[in-house]
Design a protein around this motif. Structure first.
Motif, mmCIF file in Angstrom:
data_model
loop_
_atom_site.group_PDB
_atom_site.id
_atom_site.type_symbol
_atom_site.label_atom_id
_atom_site.label_comp_id
_atom_site.label_asym_id
_atom_site.label_seq_id
_atom_site.Cartn_x
_atom_site.Cartn_y
_atom_site.Cartn_z
ATOM 1 N N UNK A 12 -8.532 30.236 -1.647
ATOM 2 C CA UNK A 12 -8.073 31.297 -2.021
ATOM 3 C C UNK A 12 -6.622 31.279 -2.240
ATOM 4 N N UNK A 13 -6.054 32.054 -3.383
ATOM 5 C CA UNK A 13 -4.650 32.084 -3.737
ATOM 6 C C UNK A 13 -3.755 32.525 -2.609
ATOM 7 N N UNK A 14 -2.688 31.956 -2.571
ATOM 8 C CA UNK A 14 -1.675 32.397 -1.607
ATOM 9 C C UNK A 14 -1.102 33.763 -2.245
ATOM 10 N N UNK A 15 -1.134 34.760 -0.904
ATOM 11 C CA UNK A 15 -0.692 35.920 -1.265
ATOM 12 C C UNK A 15 0.205 36.617 -0.345
ATOM 13 N N UNK A 16 1.187 37.562 -0.291
ATOM 14 C CA UNK A 16 2.129 38.404 0.133
ATOM 15 C C UNK A 16 2.865 37.364 1.173
ATOM 16 N N UNK A 17 2.684 37.412 2.486
ATOM 17 C CA UNK A 17 3.705 36.901 3.452
ATOM 18 C C UNK A 17 3.296 35.265 3.568
ATOM 19 N N UNK A 18 2.540 34.944 2.862
ATOM 20 C CA UNK A 18 2.153 33.351 2.796
ATOM 21 C C UNK A 18 2.904 32.747 2.058
ATOM 22 N N UNK A 19 3.564 33.466 0.951
ATOM 23 C CA UNK A 19 4.456 32.699 -0.265
ATOM 24 C C UNK A 19 5.795 32.493 0.636
ATOM 25 N N UNK A 20 6.106 31.209 0.814
ATOM 26 C CA UNK A 20 7.337 30.526 1.256
ATOM 27 C C UNK A 20 8.329 29.942 0.077
ATOM 28 N N UNK A 21 8.556 30.663 -0.975
ATOM 29 C CA UNK A 21 9.486 30.095 -2.056
ATOM 30 C C UNK A 21 10.671 30.848 -2.175
ATOM 31 N N UNK A 22 11.884 30.280 -2.107
ATOM 32 C CA UNK A 22 13.040 31.110 -2.016
ATOM 33 C C UNK A 22 12.951 31.995 -3.310
#
Length: 178
Positions: A12-22
């Protein structure tokens, strides 16, 4: 918003708080680019609109995220996948067995079976089996299979030409591509 306590499948795609790029390149729900944003600003924009921030591409620099309703997006993807599965055609390999010294009427029955299988979209494996010393007449079996291939030429393509395998001679026909 998505409940973060649920266990999320790997694909599944990475969404909301699971995105860890600056920083991320942001696209709004209408598909227009908003520009490059700090990740916290992008999450806040998504929260304000009561939508989800979904990572679309992490390969680009900076990564691309889109503000969408993830529930609707997931539903539409599942619906598209279901339609694709429904439209795909599954071909089966049906077998027509006979002997090299088959009578004319029996041969016609086997020919009709093969025709019916091919017209329904299945591949046909025509097999001639030998018993005992009959193997000496392999050339007659090859001729019979070549005759069958010639008679089915209008509706079938020869996928595997007549081939001797142990005590059998076999050939595979597939329906003509449209």
């Amino acid at each position: 918003m998505n409940n973060q306590n649920k266990k999320i499948p790997r694909n599944s795609p990475i969404i909301n708080d699971r995105i860890h790029f600056p920083t991320v390149r942001l696209i709004n729900s209408d598909g227009e680019q908003l520009g490059i944003f700090n990740i916290s600003e992008a999450k806040n924009l998504a929260k304000e609109q009561q939508l989800d921030l979904v990572l679309i591409s992490d390969k680009s620099d900076p990564p691309v995220c889109r503000i969408i309703n993830y529930g609707k997006y997931k539903f539409s993807q599942e619906k598209k996948a279901k339609e694709a599965r429904k439209k795909q055609q599954i071909t089966h390999l049906k077998e027509v067995k006979m002997r090299y010294n088959i009578e004319a009427h029996d041969y016609k029955v086997r020919l009709n079976q093969a025709t019916r299988f091919l017209q329904s979209g299945d591949k046909v494996k025509a097999t001639i089996t030998f018993r005992g010393r009959e193997i000496q007449h392999a050339d007659l079996a090859l001729d019979l299979l070549k005759k069958m291939a010639a008679e089915l030429e209008e509706i079938a393509d020869l996928q595997q030409s007549p081939l001797k395998e142990g005590r059998n001679v076999l050939m595979v026909l597939s329906p003509k591509s449209k």
